[in-house]
Scaffold this motif. Structure first.
Motif, PDB file in Angstrom:
ATOM      1  N   ASP A  48       0.839  -1.201   0.000  1.00  0.00           N
ATOM      2  CA  ASP A  48       0.000   0.000   0.000  1.00  0.00           C
ATOM      3  C   ASP A  48       0.873   1.250   0.000  1.00  0.00           C
ATOM      4  OD1 ASP A  48      -2.254  -1.591   0.034  1.00  0.00           O
ATOM      5  OD2 ASP A  48      -2.545  -1.449   2.202  1.00  0.00           O
ATOM      6  N   ILE A  49       0.336   2.331  -0.538  1.00  0.00           N
ATOM      7  CA  ILE A  49       1.107   3.558  -0.705  1.00  0.00           C
ATOM      8  C   ILE A  49       1.226   4.341   0.613  1.00  0.00           C
ATOM      9  CG2 ILE A  49       1.140   5.789  -1.894  1.00  0.00           C
ATOM     10  CD1 ILE A  49      -0.559   4.490  -4.126  1.00  0.00           C
ATOM     11  N   ASN A  50       0.219   4.298   1.437  1.00  0.00           N
ATOM     12  CA  ASN A  50      -0.055   5.265   2.492  1.00  0.00           C
ATOM     13  C   ASN A  50       0.713   4.990   3.793  1.00  0.00           C
ATOM     14  OD1 ASN A  50      -2.106   3.173   1.676  1.00  0.00           O
ATOM     15  ND2 ASN A  50      -2.495   3.305   3.859  1.00  0.00           N
ATOM     16  N   LEU A  51       0.298   5.645   4.889  1.00  0.00           N
ATOM     17  CA  LEU A  51       0.925   5.412   6.195  1.00  0.00           C
ATOM     18  C   LEU A  51       0.497   4.064   6.772  1.00  0.00           C
ATOM     19  CD1 LEU A  51       0.554   8.979   7.782  1.00  0.00           C
ATOM     20  CD2 LEU A  51       2.700   7.875   7.104  1.00  0.00           C
ATOM     21  N   ILE A  52      -0.807   3.909   7.024  1.00  0.00           N
ATOM     22  CA  ILE A  52      -1.357   2.617   7.462  1.00  0.00           C
ATOM     23  C   ILE A  52      -2.701   2.401   6.760  1.00  0.00           C
ATOM     24  CG2 ILE A  52      -0.218   2.460   9.726  1.00  0.00           C
ATOM     25  CD1 ILE A  52      -2.801   3.535  11.011  1.00  0.00           C
ATOM     26  N   THR A  53      -3.079   1.130   6.625  1.00  0.00           N
ATOM     27  CA  THR A  53      -4.372   0.750   6.049  1.00  0.00           C
ATOM     28  C   THR A  53      -5.181   0.011   7.098  1.00  0.00           C
ATOM     29  OG1 THR A  53      -3.393   0.523   3.849  1.00  0.00           O
ATOM     30  CG2 THR A  53      -5.506  -0.567   4.212  1.00  0.00           C
ATOM     31  N   LEU A  54      -6.456   0.366   7.211  1.00  0.00           N
ATOM     32  CA  LEU A  54      -7.382  -0.322   8.106  1.00  0.00           C
ATOM     33  C   LEU A  54      -8.407  -1.019   7.225  1.00  0.00           C
ATOM     34  CD1 LEU A  54      -6.277   2.344   9.563  1.00  0.00           C
ATOM     35  CD2 LEU A  54      -8.123   1.979  11.184  1.00  0.00           C
ATOM     36  N   LEU A  55      -8.477  -2.330   7.295  1.00  0.00           N
ATOM     37  CA  LEU A  55      -9.307  -3.116   6.375  1.00  0.00           C
ATOM     38  C   LEU A  55     -10.490  -3.746   7.087  1.00  0.00           C
ATOM     39  CD1 LEU A  55      -9.721  -4.457   3.555  1.00  0.00           C
ATOM     40  CD2 LEU A  55      -8.313  -6.342   4.398  1.00  0.00           C
ATOM     41  N   MET A  56     -11.695  -3.416   6.592  1.00  0.00           N
ATOM     42  CA  MET A  56     -12.908  -4.122   7.000  1.00  0.00           C
ATOM     43  C   MET A  56     -13.141  -5.257   6.005  1.00  0.00           C
ATOM     44  SD  MET A  56     -15.273  -0.710   7.357  1.00  0.00           S
ATOM     45  CE  MET A  56     -16.795  -1.590   7.690  1.00  0.00           C
ATOM     46  N   GLY A  57     -13.580  -6.404   6.486  1.00  0.00           N
ATOM     47  CA  GLY A  57     -14.011  -7.449   5.571  1.00  0.00           C
ATOM     48  C   GLY A  57     -12.993  -8.516   5.278  1.00  0.00           C
ATOM     49  N   ALA A  58     -11.994  -8.690   6.159  1.00  0.00           N
ATOM     50  CA  ALA A  58     -11.013  -9.776   5.972  1.00  0.00           C
ATOM     51  C   ALA A  58     -11.455 -10.996   6.771  1.00  0.00           C
ATOM     52  CB  ALA A  58      -9.634  -9.312   6.426  1.00  0.00           C
ATOM     53  N   HIS A  59     -12.736 -11.353   6.631  1.00  0.00           N
ATOM     54  CA  HIS A  59     -13.299 -12.402   7.486  1.00  0.00           C
ATOM     55  C   HIS A  59     -13.305 -13.779   6.840  1.00  0.00           C
ATOM     56  CE1 HIS A  59     -15.729  -8.769   9.114  1.00  0.00           C
ATOM     57  NE2 HIS A  59     -14.501  -8.781   9.559  1.00  0.00           N
ATOM     58  N   GLY A  60     -13.025 -13.817   5.549  1.00  0.00           N
ATOM     59  CA  GLY A  60     -12.959 -15.114   4.873  1.00  0.00           C
ATOM     60  C   GLY A  60     -11.629 -15.237   4.157  1.00  0.00           C
ATOM     61  N   LYS A  61     -11.360 -16.411   3.621  1.00  0.00           N
ATOM     62  CA  LYS A  61     -10.091 -16.611   2.913  1.00  0.00           C
ATOM     63  C   LYS A  61     -10.042 -15.737   1.669  1.00  0.00           C
ATOM     64  CE  LYS A  61      -8.160 -20.967   4.333  1.00  0.00           C
ATOM     65  NZ  LYS A  61      -7.404 -22.124   3.865  1.00  0.00           N
ATOM     66  N   GLY A  62      -8.834 -15.390   1.288  1.00  0.00           N
ATOM     67  CA  GLY A  62      -8.627 -14.563   0.097  1.00  0.00           C
ATOM     68  C   GLY A  62      -7.439 -13.659   0.283  1.00  0.00           C
ATOM     69  N   LEU A  63      -7.444 -12.861   1.379  1.00  0.00           N
ATOM     70  CA  LEU A  63      -6.309 -11.978   1.652  1.00  0.00           C
ATOM     71  C   LEU A  63      -5.129 -12.802   2.149  1.00  0.00           C
ATOM     72  CD1 LEU A  63      -5.099  -9.108   1.992  1.00  0.00           C
ATOM     73  CD2 LEU A  63      -6.024  -9.120   4.318  1.00  0.00           C
ATOM     74  N   GLN A  64      -3.977 -12.589   1.529  1.00  0.00           N
ATOM     75  CA  GLN A  64      -2.745 -13.279   1.925  1.00  0.00           C
ATOM     76  C   GLN A  64      -1.619 -12.268   2.085  1.00  0.00           C
ATOM     77  OE1 GLN A  64      -2.073 -16.264  -1.138  1.00  0.00           O
ATOM     78  NE2 GLN A  64      -3.280 -17.774  -0.021  1.00  0.00           N
ATOM     79  N   VAL A  65      -0.760 -12.529   3.073  1.00  0.00           N
ATOM     80  CA  VAL A  65       0.363 -11.664   3.421  1.00  0.00           C
ATOM     81  C   VAL A  65       1.647 -12.450   3.225  1.00  0.00           C
ATOM     82  CG1 VAL A  65       1.436 -10.389   5.315  1.00  0.00           C
ATOM     83  CG2 VAL A  65      -1.067 -10.497   5.142  1.00  0.00           C
ATOM     84  N   GLN A  66       2.658 -11.813   2.648  1.00  0.00           N
ATOM     85  CA  GLN A  66       3.943 -12.488   2.441  1.00  0.00           C
ATOM     86  C   GLN A  66       4.874 -12.194   3.619  1.00  0.00           C
ATOM     87  OE1 GLN A  66       6.401 -11.315  -0.995  1.00  0.00           O
ATOM     88  NE2 GLN A  66       6.483 -13.472  -1.553  1.00  0.00           N
ATOM     89  N   ASN A  67       5.273 -13.239   4.356  1.00  0.00           N
ATOM     90  CA  ASN A  67       6.173 -13.019   5.493  1.00  0.00           C
ATOM     91  C   ASN A  67       7.624 -12.875   5.013  1.00  0.00           C
ATOM     92  OD1 ASN A  67       7.199 -15.633   5.116  1.00  0.00           O
ATOM     93  ND2 ASN A  67       6.008 -16.529   6.795  1.00  0.00           N
ATOM     94  N   HIS A  68       8.532 -12.658   5.955  1.00  0.00           N
ATOM     95  CA  HIS A  68       9.926 -12.375   5.566  1.00  0.00           C
ATOM     96  C   HIS A  68      10.639 -13.594   4.988  1.00  0.00           C
ATOM     97  CE1 HIS A  68       9.087  -8.626   7.202  1.00  0.00           C
ATOM     98  NE2 HIS A  68       9.542  -8.771   8.432  1.00  0.00           N
ATOM     99  N   GLN A  69      10.030 -14.761   5.137  1.00  0.00           N
ATOM    100  CA  GLN A  69      10.604 -15.970   4.536  1.00  0.00           C
ATOM    101  C   GLN A  69      10.068 -16.187   3.116  1.00  0.00           C
ATOM    102  OE1 GLN A  69       9.353 -16.062   7.956  1.00  0.00           O
ATOM    103  NE2 GLN A  69      11.481 -15.444   8.298  1.00  0.00           N
TER     104      GLN A  69
END
Length: 316
Positions: A196-217
């Protein structure tokens, strides 16, 4: 890290110094490690969340020609409607499989910024759409202010360091609709891997599968929040400011299994931006021999414009 840590904002605002310190420590460690937390104790009521989802579903169900009337030329998609497939991730040709709406700042006591920001767009077909969006915007902005105060203390700054820069900031509330997938999407996904471009993002609606985050590994971790939680992540502006001490983490929204292609997905991120003149120069105490300065000096406005060009929303 293989899971997203959870924190409770009520610890920070409890008035109990030990609970406040606990929150600062937890969110600081999470943002240094994976750049994401699931946050409860925020200022959104269940009723407001339900109202907003009801309104945005009604909007995205409007006929396409009606929605197209709310797509405003010449403002880089900063307000109103952006049609399906128009935005793409940095470095990608394929458009994301989504359409979205933008609510922007409700400026107070600053005629200069009022003239600088585009006006919010009123949806005449839905009388409660804009008032519900405004109330949600304000509650998420309030939540973000306290999160940034905690991060300021974690970084060794004065608690209200960010307040001056985020008041009347160029923040965006973006209700997103990922429509049902009707044919093999080839190389396109609902939202390709991006920071994301900004300072911080606050996300509503991450209640089901779909959003994935890449860890440092380099592993993809499912980011699933409880219904009462917001998913909050570090954006590139905060990463630059802290010389990468707080990590802006790459994330994506993957397509569902084929048996779920027929269903829509909705999510609502709030992108917390400062005012354009905020300097993003690396903080001096985040630079040392082990962590040399990694970014050129710039301002939030200059950086935002550069990134909007990369995303295809603004033409050079």
């Amino acid at each position: 890290m293989s899971a997203i840590p959870s924190v409770d904002l009520s610890d920070f605002i409890s008035g109990d110094p030990s609970r406040k310190q606990k929150f600062i420590k937890e969110i600081g460690a999470a943002f240094e490690d994976i750049g994401f937390v699931a946050l409860s104790g925020h200022f959104l009521s269940d009723e407001l969340v339900e109202q907003l989802y009801g309104q945005i579903k009604k909007f995205f169900q409007l006929p396409q020609e009606v929605k197209d009337g709310y797509e405003i030329a010449g403002i880089g998609g900063q307000r109103g409607y952006t049609s399906f497939g128009k935005e793409h991730a940095k470095g990608k040709k394929e458009g994301d499989l989504k359409e979205f709406w933008h609510f922007g700042q409700y400026v107070e006591d600053n005629p200069t910024l009022e003239a600088e920001y585009p006006d919010n767009v009123t949806v005449s077909e839905l009388p409660d759409f804009n008032s519900t969006g405004k109330e949600t915007y304000k509650m998420l902005e309030k939540t973000a202010r306290y999160v940034l105060r905690a991060l300021a203390l974690h970084l060794g700054l004065e608690e209200k360091y960010f307040d001056q820069w985020i008041k009347n900031g160029n923040s965006i509330l973006r209700p997103i609709h990922y429509p049902p997938i009707t044919e093999e999407p080839k190389n396109a996904v609902r939202a390709a891997a991006h920071g994301d471009i900004n300072l911080i993002t606050l996300l509503m609606g991450a209640h089901g599968k779909g959003l994935q985050v890449q860890n440092h590994q380099g592993e993809w971790v499912d980011a699933i929040a409880r219904p009462d939680q917001l998913m909050i992540n570090v954006g590139d502006m905060l990463s630059r400011l802290t010389n990468n001490k707080l990590k802006s983490t790459i994330h994506q929204v993957v397509n569902p299994p084929k048996e779920l292609w027929g269903s829509s997905r909705y999510s609502i991120p709030f992108f917390m931006h400062p005012v354009s003149e905020m300097p993003l120069n690396c903080l001096e105490h985040c630079v040392d021999d082990d962590h040399p300065k990694g970014f050129e000096d710039t301002t939030a406005g200059e950086y935002l414009n550069e990134r909007l060009i990369e995303l295809g929303l603004v033409k050079k």
